[in-house]
Scaffold this active site. Structure first.
Site, PDB file in Angstrom:
ATOM      1  N   ASN A  34      29.164  51.641  38.815  1.00 25.94           N
ATOM      2  CA  ASN A  34      27.774  51.286  38.480  1.00 25.94           C
ATOM      3  C   ASN A  34      27.701  49.925  37.790  1.00 25.94           C
ATOM      4  OD1 ASN A  34      28.618  51.724  35.871  1.00 25.94           O
ATOM      5  ND2 ASN A  34      27.127  53.342  35.408  1.00 25.94           N
ATOM      6  N   LYS A  86      34.680  53.947  27.397  1.00 30.12           N
ATOM      7  CA  LYS A  86      35.975  54.089  26.720  1.00 30.12           C
ATOM      8  C   LYS A  86      36.061  53.497  25.306  1.00 30.12           C
ATOM      9  CE  LYS A  86      37.848  49.791  28.510  1.00 30.12           C
ATOM     10  NZ  LYS A  86      38.976  49.025  29.002  1.00 30.12           N
ATOM     11  N   SER A 126      43.891  60.346  28.680  1.00 30.35           N
ATOM     12  CA  SER A 126      44.353  59.360  27.702  1.00 30.35           C
ATOM     13  C   SER A 126      45.250  60.025  26.674  1.00 30.35           C
ATOM     14  CB  SER A 126      43.125  58.789  26.997  1.00 30.35           C
ATOM     15  OG  SER A 126      43.488  58.103  25.828  1.00 30.35           O
ATOM     16  N   TYR A 150      34.806  60.133  22.081  1.00 30.69           N
ATOM     17  CA  TYR A 150      35.472  59.689  23.320  1.00 30.69           C
ATOM     18  C   TYR A 150      36.629  60.625  23.657  1.00 30.69           C
ATOM     19  CZ  TYR A 150      38.796  57.099  26.227  1.00 30.69           C
ATOM     20  OH  TYR A 150      39.700  56.745  27.200  1.00 30.69           O
ATOM     21  N   LYS A 154      37.507  63.445  26.964  1.00 29.28           N
ATOM     22  CA  LYS A 154      38.718  63.566  27.796  1.00 29.28           C
ATOM     23  C   LYS A 154      39.285  64.982  27.700  1.00 29.28           C
ATOM     24  CE  LYS A 154      38.827  59.362  29.369  1.00 29.28           C
ATOM     25  NZ  LYS A 154      38.500  59.089  30.765  1.00 29.28           N
ATOM     26  N   ASN A 200      40.713  46.709  21.473  1.00 30.81           N
ATOM     27  CA  ASN A 200      42.154  46.936  21.637  1.00 30.81           C
ATOM     28  C   ASN A 200      42.948  45.678  21.303  1.00 30.81           C
ATOM     29  OD1 ASN A 200      41.040  48.888  24.276  1.00 30.81           O
ATOM     30  ND2 ASN A 200      42.079  49.757  22.526  1.00 30.81           N
ATOM     31  N   ASP A 296      43.184  55.722  13.050  1.00 26.63           N
ATOM     32  CA  ASP A 296      44.442  55.252  13.637  1.00 26.63           C
ATOM     33  C   ASP A 296      45.622  56.088  13.162  1.00 26.63           C
ATOM     34  OD1 ASP A 296      43.495  53.253  15.197  1.00 26.63           O
ATOM     35  OD2 ASP A 296      44.334  51.593  14.035  1.00 26.63           O
TER      36      ASP A 296
HETATM   37  P1  NAD Z   1      36.799  49.878  32.405  1.00 23.97           P
HETATM   38  O1  NAD Z   1      35.604  49.979  31.540  1.00 23.97           O
HETATM   39  O2  NAD Z   1      37.346  48.534  32.691  1.00 23.97           O
HETATM   40  O3  NAD Z   1      36.532  50.610  33.812  1.00 23.97           O
HETATM   41  C1  NAD Z   1      35.692  51.725  33.939  1.00 23.97           C
HETATM   42  C2  NAD Z   1      34.705  51.407  35.054  1.00 23.97           C
HETATM   43  O4  NAD Z   1      33.828  52.520  35.225  1.00 23.97           O
HETATM   44  C3  NAD Z   1      33.835  50.202  34.750  1.00 23.97           C
HETATM   45  O5  NAD Z   1      33.893  49.299  35.837  1.00 23.97           O
HETATM   46  C4  NAD Z   1      32.418  50.771  34.601  1.00 23.97           C
HETATM   47  O6  NAD Z   1      31.429  49.863  35.054  1.00 23.97           O
HETATM   48  C5  NAD Z   1      32.511  52.026  35.431  1.00 23.97           C
HETATM   49  N1  NAD Z   1      31.604  53.112  35.032  1.00 23.97           N
HETATM   50  C6  NAD Z   1      31.340  53.591  33.797  1.00 23.97           C
HETATM   51  N2  NAD Z   1      30.469  54.607  33.869  1.00 23.97           N
HETATM   52  C7  NAD Z   1      30.187  54.794  35.184  1.00 23.97           C
HETATM   53  C8  NAD Z   1      29.367  55.702  35.899  1.00 23.97           C
HETATM   54  N3  NAD Z   1      28.622  56.626  35.254  1.00 23.97           N
HETATM   55  N4  NAD Z   1      29.317  55.615  37.242  1.00 23.97           N
HETATM   56  C9  NAD Z   1      30.044  54.687  37.908  1.00 23.97           C
HETATM   57  N5  NAD Z   1      30.819  53.781  37.278  1.00 23.97           N
HETATM   58  C10 NAD Z   1      30.899  53.846  35.936  1.00 23.97           C
HETATM   59  O7  NAD Z   1      37.920  50.827  31.773  1.00 23.97           O
HETATM   60  P2  NAD Z   1      39.448  50.999  32.171  1.00 23.97           P
HETATM   61  O8  NAD Z   1      40.267  50.471  31.062  1.00 23.97           O
HETATM   62  O9  NAD Z   1      39.675  50.527  33.551  1.00 23.97           O
HETATM   63  O10 NAD Z   1      39.547  52.580  32.100  1.00 23.97           O
HETATM   64  C11 NAD Z   1      39.476  53.400  33.251  1.00 23.97           C
HETATM   65  C12 NAD Z   1      39.586  54.852  32.827  1.00 23.97           C
HETATM   66  O11 NAD Z   1      40.818  55.034  32.132  1.00 23.97           O
HETATM   67  C13 NAD Z   1      38.489  55.321  31.884  1.00 23.97           C
HETATM   68  O12 NAD Z   1      38.139  56.644  32.228  1.00 23.97           O
HETATM   69  C14 NAD Z   1      39.158  55.288  30.522  1.00 23.97           C
HETATM   70  O13 NAD Z   1      38.595  56.214  29.628  1.00 23.97           O
HETATM   71  C15 NAD Z   1      40.585  55.652  30.869  1.00 23.97           C
HETATM   72  N6  NAD Z   1      41.564  55.150  29.897  1.00 23.97           N
HETATM   73  C16 NAD Z   1      41.585  53.819  29.603  1.00 23.97           C
HETATM   74  C17 NAD Z   1      42.490  53.351  28.651  1.00 23.97           C
HETATM   75  C18 NAD Z   1      42.515  51.890  28.268  1.00 23.97           C
HETATM   76  O14 NAD Z   1      43.009  51.568  27.187  1.00 23.97           O
HETATM   77  N7  NAD Z   1      42.038  50.971  29.091  1.00 23.97           N
HETATM   78  C19 NAD Z   1      43.383  54.249  28.030  1.00 23.97           C
HETATM   79  C20 NAD Z   1      43.336  55.596  28.375  1.00 23.97           C
HETATM   80  C21 NAD Z   1      42.414  56.038  29.326  1.00 23.97           C
HETATM   81  C1  UD1 Z   2      42.787  52.915  20.908  1.00 22.93           C
HETATM   82  C2  UD1 Z   2      41.821  54.064  20.763  1.00 22.93           C
HETATM   83  C3  UD1 Z   2      42.333  55.260  21.578  1.00 22.93           C
HETATM   84  C4  UD1 Z   2      42.555  54.866  23.030  1.00 22.93           C
HETATM   85  C5  UD1 Z   2      43.534  53.689  23.072  1.00 22.93           C
HETATM   86  C6  UD1 Z   2      43.774  53.183  24.469  1.00 22.93           C
HETATM   87  C7  UD1 Z   2      40.854  53.783  18.496  1.00 22.93           C
HETATM   88  C8  UD1 Z   2      40.774  54.344  17.129  1.00 22.93           C
HETATM   89  N1  UD1 Z   2      41.693  54.420  19.348  1.00 22.93           N
HETATM   90  O1  UD1 Z   2      43.981  53.336  20.375  1.00 22.93           O
HETATM   91  O2  UD1 Z   2      41.402  56.320  21.527  1.00 22.93           O
HETATM   92  O3  UD1 Z   2      43.097  55.954  23.767  1.00 22.93           O
HETATM   93  O4  UD1 Z   2      42.985  52.612  22.288  1.00 22.93           O
HETATM   94  O5  UD1 Z   2      42.602  52.645  24.976  1.00 22.93           O
HETATM   95  O6  UD1 Z   2      40.165  52.844  18.842  1.00 22.93           O
HETATM   96  N2  UD1 Z   2      45.131  46.720  16.038  1.00 22.93           N
HETATM   97  C9  UD1 Z   2      45.034  45.716  15.096  1.00 22.93           C
HETATM   98  N3  UD1 Z   2      44.021  44.807  15.224  1.00 22.93           N
HETATM   99  C10 UD1 Z   2      43.110  44.842  16.238  1.00 22.93           C
HETATM  100  C11 UD1 Z   2      43.233  45.867  17.212  1.00 22.93           C
HETATM  101  C12 UD1 Z   2      44.242  46.798  17.065  1.00 22.93           C
HETATM  102  O7  UD1 Z   2      45.825  45.647  14.160  1.00 22.93           O
HETATM  103  O8  UD1 Z   2      42.203  43.989  16.294  1.00 22.93           O
HETATM  104  C13 UD1 Z   2      46.247  47.683  15.920  1.00 22.93           C
HETATM  105  C14 UD1 Z   2      45.798  49.127  15.772  1.00 22.93           C
HETATM  106  O9  UD1 Z   2      45.614  49.440  14.412  1.00 22.93           O
HETATM  107  C15 UD1 Z   2      46.977  49.868  16.421  1.00 22.93           C
HETATM  108  C16 UD1 Z   2      47.459  48.909  17.513  1.00 22.93           C
HETATM  109  O10 UD1 Z   2      46.976  47.622  17.139  1.00 22.93           O
HETATM  110  O11 UD1 Z   2      48.007  50.027  15.489  1.00 22.93           O
HETATM  111  C17 UD1 Z   2      46.917  49.253  18.890  1.00 22.93           C
HETATM  112  O12 UD1 Z   2      45.505  49.369  18.821  1.00 22.93           O
HETATM  113  P1  UD1 Z   2      44.605  49.620  20.117  1.00 22.93           P
HETATM  114  O13 UD1 Z   2      44.938  48.633  21.157  1.00 22.93           O
HETATM  115  O14 UD1 Z   2      43.180  49.708  19.662  1.00 22.93           O
HETATM  116  O15 UD1 Z   2      45.096  51.035  20.679  1.00 22.93           O
HETATM  117  P2  UD1 Z   2      45.195  52.464  19.954  1.00 22.93           P
HETATM  118  O16 UD1 Z   2      45.133  52.346  18.488  1.00 22.93           O
HETATM  119  O17 UD1 Z   2      46.374  53.150  20.529  1.00 22.93           O
END
Ligand code: NAD
Ligand code: UD1
Length: 337
Positions: A34, A86, A126, A150, A154, A200, A296
Site C-alpha cells: 500500500n 514495525k 521477529s 508491536y 507478532k 534502528n 531494551d
Molecule cells: P518496511 O516498512 O520497509 O516494509 C513493510 C512494507 O509493508 C512497506 O513497504 C509498507 O508500505 C507495507 N505495508 C504496511 N502496511 C501495509 C498494508 N496494510 N497493506 C499493504 N502493504 C503494507 O519493513 P521491513 O523492514 O521490510 O519489514 C518487513 C516485515 O518484517 C514487517 O512485517 C516487520 O515487522 C518484520 N520485521 C522487520 C524487522 C526489521 O528490523 N526491519 C525485524 C523483524 C521483523
Molecule cells: C528494535 C526493536 C525490536 C525490533 C528490532 C528489529 C525497540 C525497543 N526494539 O530492537 O522490537 O524487533 O529493533 O527491528 O525499538 N541503539 C543506540 N542508538 C540508536 C539506536 C539503537 O544506541 O540510535 C542501540 C540499542 O539500544 C540497541 C542496539 O543499538 O542496543 C540495536 O538497536 P535497534 O537497531 O533499535 O534494534 P533492537 O534494540 O534489537
C-alpha cells in the site's frame, strides 16, 4: 506448472531484497504494497538488478475484495507476508493502528487465501517475540512474551497461525523470526529508506555518516556486556532474503510447518557496530552516551541451528559486508529513494 509467489510488502526493505532473490532464482512473483512506508521507485531498481519486471499492484492487505480479485486472476501458490508496521515507539502511542494493520491485515489476507485455496505462507515474525530473553543464544523453544504493542501483534499472529495449522493440516506455514536486518543490495540500488528519524541502529549510523544527522546517541553503556553497550545479532538483508527462498523451497518439498530464527548467532555491541561502520565509510562517527532506551535488553542473539538443520541455510555475510553495502546504498542515495 509456473508457480506464482505473492509477496506482500514487496516494495519495503526486506520485501524488495527478497523479490530480487526470488526473481533471480526463476520464481514468478507478484508484489503488492500500500506504499505507506515505501516508494514505487523501488520497482525500477529491482528491474535494473534482475533484468525482469516485477508485476506489482498498489493494494492494502486489509482490502479483502481486491485481494480476492487478485487471487481469482492469478495462479498464486504461496505467499510471503512482509506487509505490516514495525516502529516500536509508534506502536506504543498508536496501538490501534498496529492491531488493525498487522493483526486485522493478516487475518484478512488469511481469509482470502483460505477462500482461494492457497495454503502456503511465509510469515515475517521477529526476535521481539522472545521479550526479555533469559538466555543467549536464543533457541526457538525459549519462552515468548510481548513488551510492546508491536511485539504483541507478532506474538498474536504467531498464535493465530498455530491455530490455523491445527484446524487444517493442509496449511504449510514458515514462521521466520528475524534478528536485526542490516545492509543493502551489493549494487547500492536497494536499501533501507526510513521515512522518519530512524529507530534502528544501522540506518541511524548511516545517516550520521552521510551528514544527515550530527551524532549517534548510544542508549546505555552500563549493560552487563563486554563493553557496556547493547549486544545484537545483525544479519545481512540478502542473507535474510535467501532464508525466505530456502523456506519457500521447503514448504513446496515437505508437508510440514516450522518456526525458525534467522540470525547469524554472533553478538555485536553498539560500539563494535560503530567501529565497523567507521571502517567501511572511512569517517569518524560522532557519538554521545545517554541513558538506556526503555524496553531494551542487554543482549539478544540467535541460535541459528534450527535454520541450518531444517533449511540448510546459514548467514554468509559478515558485519563488514553489512556496513560496506549499507554505506554504498546511503552514499548513492543520501536522501533515500
Ligand atoms: P518496511 O516498512 O520497509 O516494509 C513493510 C512494507 O509493508 C512497506 O513497504 C509498507 O508500505 C507495507 N505495508 C504496511 N502496511 C501495509 C498494508 N496494510 N497493506 C499493504 N502493504 C503494507 O519493513 P521491513 O523492514 O521490510 O519489514 C518487513 C516485515 O518484517 C514487517 O512485517 C516487520 O515487522 C518484520 N520485521 C522487520 C524487522 C526489521 O528490523 N526491519 C525485524 C523483524 C521483523
Ligand atoms: C528494535 C526493536 C525490536 C525490533 C528490532 C528489529 C525497540 C525497543 N526494539 O530492537 O522490537 O524487533 O529493533 O527491528 O525499538 N541503539 C543506540 N542508538 C540508536 C539506536 C539503537 O544506541 O540510535 C542501540 C540499542 O539500544 C540497541 C542496539 O543499538 O542496543 C540495536 O538497536 P535497534 O537497531 O533499535 O534494534 P533492537 O534494540 O534489537
Amino acid at each position: 506448472m509456473t508457480r506464482s509467489i505473492l509477496v506482500t510488502g514487496a516494495t519495503g526493505y526486506i520485501g524488495s531484497h527478497t523479490c530480487v532473490c526470488l526473481l533471480e532464482a526463476g520464481w514468478r512473483v507478484i508484489g503488492i504494497d500500500n506504499l505507506c512506508n515505501s516508494s514505487p521507485r523501488v520497482l525500477s531498481h529491482i528491474a535494473r538488478i534482475t533484468d525482469r519486471e516485477l508485476p506489482f499492484q498498489v493494494l492494502d492487505v486489509r482490502d479483502h475484495v481486491n485481494l480476492c480479485r487478485l487471487l481469482q486472476r492469478e495462479e498464486v501458490s504461496a505467499v510471503i507476508h512482509f506487509a505490516g508496521l514495525k516502529a516500536v515507539g509508534t506502536s506504543v502511542s498508536q496501538p490501534l493502528n498496529y492491531f488493525d494493520n498487522n493483526i486485522a491485515g493478516t487475518l484478512t489476507l488469511l481469509r482470502a487465501l483460505h477462500q482461494h485455496g492457497v495454503r502456503k505462507l511465509v510469515f515475517s515474525s521477529s526476535a521481539t517475540v522472545y521479550g526479555e530473553p533469559k538466555h543467549v543464544p536464543i533457541t526457538e523453544d525459549a519462552p515468548l512474551s510481548a513488551t510492546n504493542p508491536y511485539g504483541r501483534t507478532k506474538l498474536i499472529i504467531e498464535q493465530c497461525l498455530a491455530d490455523l495449522r491445527q484446524s487444517d493440516p493442509e496449511w504449510r506455514i514458515a514462521t521466520l523470526r528475524y534478528f536485526n536486518p542490516a545492509g543493502a543490495h551489493e549494487t547500492g540500488l536497494l536499501g533501507e529508506d526510513p521515512r522518519d528519524t530512524p529507530n534502528n541502529l544501522m540506518p541511524y549510523i548511516a545517516q550520521v555518516a552521510v551528514g544527515r544527522r550530527k551524532c549517534l546517541t548510544i542508549f546505555g553503556n552500563d549493560y552487563p556486556t563486554p563493553d557496556g553497550t547493547g549486544v545484537r545479532d545483525y544479519i545481512h538483508v540478502m542473507d535474510l532474503a535467501r532464508g525466505h527462498l530456502a523456506s519457500l523451497e521447503r514448504l513446496f518439498n515437505k508437508p510440514d510447518s516450522f518456526t525458525v530464527n534467522l540470525g547469524t548467532g554472533q553478538g555485536v555491541s553498539v560500539l563494535e557496530a560503530v567501529a565497523a561502520f567507521e571502517a567501511a565509510c572511512e569517517k569518524k562517527i560522532p557519538v554521545r552516551f545517554s541513558g538506556r532506551r526503555p524496553g531494551d535488553v542487554a543482549s539478544c542473539y540467535a541460535s541459528p541451528e534450527s535454520a541450518r538443520e531444517l533449511l540448510g541455510w546459514r548467514a554468509e555475510k559478515q558485519l563488514a559486508d553489512m556496513c560496506a553495502d549499507h554505506w554504498r546504498w546511503q552514499r548513492n542515495h543520501p536522501n533515500g529513494y
